[in-house]
Design an enzyme around this catalytic site. Structure first.
Site, PDB file in Angstrom:
ATOM      1  N   HIS A 173       0.851  -1.189   0.000  1.00 37.99           N
ATOM      2  CA  HIS A 173       0.000   0.000   0.000  1.00 37.99           C
ATOM      3  C   HIS A 173       0.893   1.247   0.000  1.00 37.99           C
ATOM      4  O   HIS A 173       1.965   1.243   0.625  1.00 37.99           O
ATOM      5  CB  HIS A 173      -0.898  -0.010   1.236  1.00 37.99           C
ATOM      6  CG  HIS A 173      -2.007   0.994   1.184  1.00 37.99           C
ATOM      7  ND1 HIS A 173      -1.836   2.305   1.562  1.00 37.99           N
ATOM      8  CD2 HIS A 173      -3.292   0.883   0.780  1.00 37.99           C
ATOM      9  CE1 HIS A 173      -2.975   2.956   1.408  1.00 37.99           C
ATOM     10  NE2 HIS A 173      -3.873   2.110   0.940  1.00 37.99           N
ATOM     11  N   PHE A 200      -5.668 -13.337  10.182  1.00 36.90           N
ATOM     12  CA  PHE A 200      -5.584 -12.405  11.308  1.00 36.90           C
ATOM     13  C   PHE A 200      -6.998 -12.136  11.824  1.00 36.90           C
ATOM     14  O   PHE A 200      -7.736 -11.322  11.253  1.00 36.90           O
ATOM     15  CB  PHE A 200      -4.909 -11.100  10.866  1.00 36.90           C
ATOM     16  CG  PHE A 200      -3.684 -11.331  10.001  1.00 36.90           C
ATOM     17  CD1 PHE A 200      -2.710 -12.237  10.385  1.00 36.90           C
ATOM     18  CD2 PHE A 200      -3.525 -10.660   8.801  1.00 36.90           C
ATOM     19  CE1 PHE A 200      -1.589 -12.461   9.590  1.00 36.90           C
ATOM     20  CE2 PHE A 200      -2.411 -10.877   8.000  1.00 36.90           C
ATOM     21  CZ  PHE A 200      -1.439 -11.782   8.393  1.00 36.90           C
ATOM     22  N   ASP A 258      -9.979 -10.751  13.133  1.00 34.99           N
ATOM     23  CA  ASP A 258     -10.407  -9.409  13.533  1.00 34.99           C
ATOM     24  C   ASP A 258     -11.926  -9.341  13.559  1.00 34.99           C
ATOM     25  O   ASP A 258     -12.606 -10.369  13.678  1.00 34.99           O
ATOM     26  CB  ASP A 258      -9.815  -8.367  12.578  1.00 34.99           C
ATOM     27  CG  ASP A 258     -10.404  -8.441  11.167  1.00 34.99           C
ATOM     28  OD1 ASP A 258     -11.125  -9.418  10.862  1.00 34.99           O
ATOM     29  OD2 ASP A 258     -10.156  -7.514  10.377  1.00 34.99           O
ATOM     30  N   ASP A 276      -5.970 -13.794   3.669  1.00 35.57           N
ATOM     31  CA  ASP A 276      -6.486 -12.767   4.578  1.00 35.57           C
ATOM     32  C   ASP A 276      -6.453 -11.392   3.918  1.00 35.57           C
ATOM     33  O   ASP A 276      -7.422 -10.632   4.008  1.00 35.57           O
ATOM     34  CB  ASP A 276      -5.675 -12.739   5.872  1.00 35.57           C
ATOM     35  CG  ASP A 276      -6.211 -11.720   6.866  1.00 35.57           C
ATOM     36  OD1 ASP A 276      -6.976 -12.102   7.766  1.00 35.57           O
ATOM     37  OD2 ASP A 276      -5.867 -10.530   6.748  1.00 35.57           O
TER      38      ASP A 276
END
Length: 339
Positions: free
Chosen positions: A53, A234, A236, A312
């Protein structure tokens, strides 16, 4: 972390098999598997090209490893009970608002990647670093973020010559060893719960940090890990929405009612732990199925970078890209430093 704590993959399997508030749907897992396979074949997921990013530092940037350590020390809770995801920095929301704030601080001359600086940071100074575009909205859990920064900064100074890079090097290319070091050495990374009498490790931020370093360095040099298969998704509060959307994860009527009521759950609540654990289990099932399918049908394709991190990243981005379409699925709300 003791030897009796389950690691994330084992955690996911244990929770999925004991869950009472939700269930894993094998048909939905197949749907999600097909989605990932199609995304790879259509180059929406590009293997061997790691997503970077613009707000993330490059591998050649100074203090890149320390930047990621600070970012993932603070990579939690970007919603508030009122006005979800309204915290913005330079037009970015959520995690990317955090990245934008860190980059702004560096440009302004703040030594935010140096533990000598952030281990003694004041509340007011951190509040200024994370000031929002509107000048009034505060990043959630600011006091907890300050505590985390001060904690990890002091530990780095006391035990690791003030550099997270020394922790990374001591893992000697083992993702499992680095995961162990993170959760043993730094309490704020110790994302664990007691579920039906068993201590389970979910370790969202610790695994994100490993995934970020792997992605940043393209799996080379300090980003090379010989045992990356130990790293799961991950867990979340956003990716589960995608898993429900594809039918892989099904909430009971009781759980759905609670989620739709906007009730804030406590960290460690069995409902929260089940959602996170089942998410890990589903993505591990998808990863295993995708790998087998490519081995059987597309042996010419290099599958060395098909892993839970890559899946993910795709699911998390999918949620952001289809936010309005997935609005009908409530996310579980927990005010926690762990995710």
């Amino acid at each position: 972390m003791s030897g009796s704590t389950l690691f994330p993959r084992e955690t996911g399997e244990y929770i999925a098999k004991n869950a009472i508030y939700l269930k894993v749907n094998s048909t939905g897992v197949k749907n999600l598997t097909n989605e990932i396979v199609e995304a790879i074949l259509s180059k929406r997921i590009i293997l061997n090209q790691f997503a970077q990013h613009p707000l993330h530092p490059k591998a050649t940037d100074a203090h890149v490893i320390e930047w990621y350590f600070v970012a993932d020390t603070l990579n939690f809770c970007f919603w508030t009970p009122i006005e979800y995801n309204k915290y913005e920095v330079n037009g970015h929301t959520g995690y990317f608002a955090l990245c934008a704030a860190l980059n702004r601080a560096l440009k302004e001359g703040s030594d935010i990647t140096n533990p000598k600086f952030y281990s003694t940071l004041s509340f007011d100074a951190l509040q200024h670093i994370f000031r929002s575009d509107d000048g009034s909205t505060q990043i959630p859990l600011l006091e907890q973020r300050l505590n985390c920064l001060q904690e990890v900064g002091k530990i780095l100074l006391d035990k690791w010559q003030g550099k997270f890079e020394n922790v990374l090097k001591s893992a000697q290319g083992s993702a499992l060893k680095l995961l162990q070091l993170l959760v043993e050495q730094f309490p704020c990374f110790r994302d664990e719960a007691i579920y039906t009498g068993t201590r389970v490790g979910i370790y969202k931020r610790a695994q994100v940090l490993i995934g970020d370093l792997w992605s940043c360095f393209g799996g080379q040099g300090l980003g090379y890990f010989k045992d990356l298969h130990h790293i799961t998704m991950f867990a979340d509060y956003r990716v589960p929405q995608v898993l429900v959307h594809f039918g892989a994860l099904e909430y009971s009527a009781q759980l759905m009612k609670i989620l739709k009521s906007d009730q804030v759950l406590e960290n460690g609540d069995p409902m929260e732990v089940e959602i996170r654990g089942a998410s890990i289990y589903i993505v591990e099932q998808v990863k295993d199925a995708v790998l087998k399918l490519f081995q059987d049908k597309y042996p010419e394709i290099d599958i060395s970078t098909i892993n839970s991190i890559m899946i993910d990243h795709y699911l998390w981005s999918y949620r952001r890209q289809h936010a309005k379409d997935l609005d009908y699925i409530p996310f579980h709300k927990v005010l926690s430093i762990y995710y």
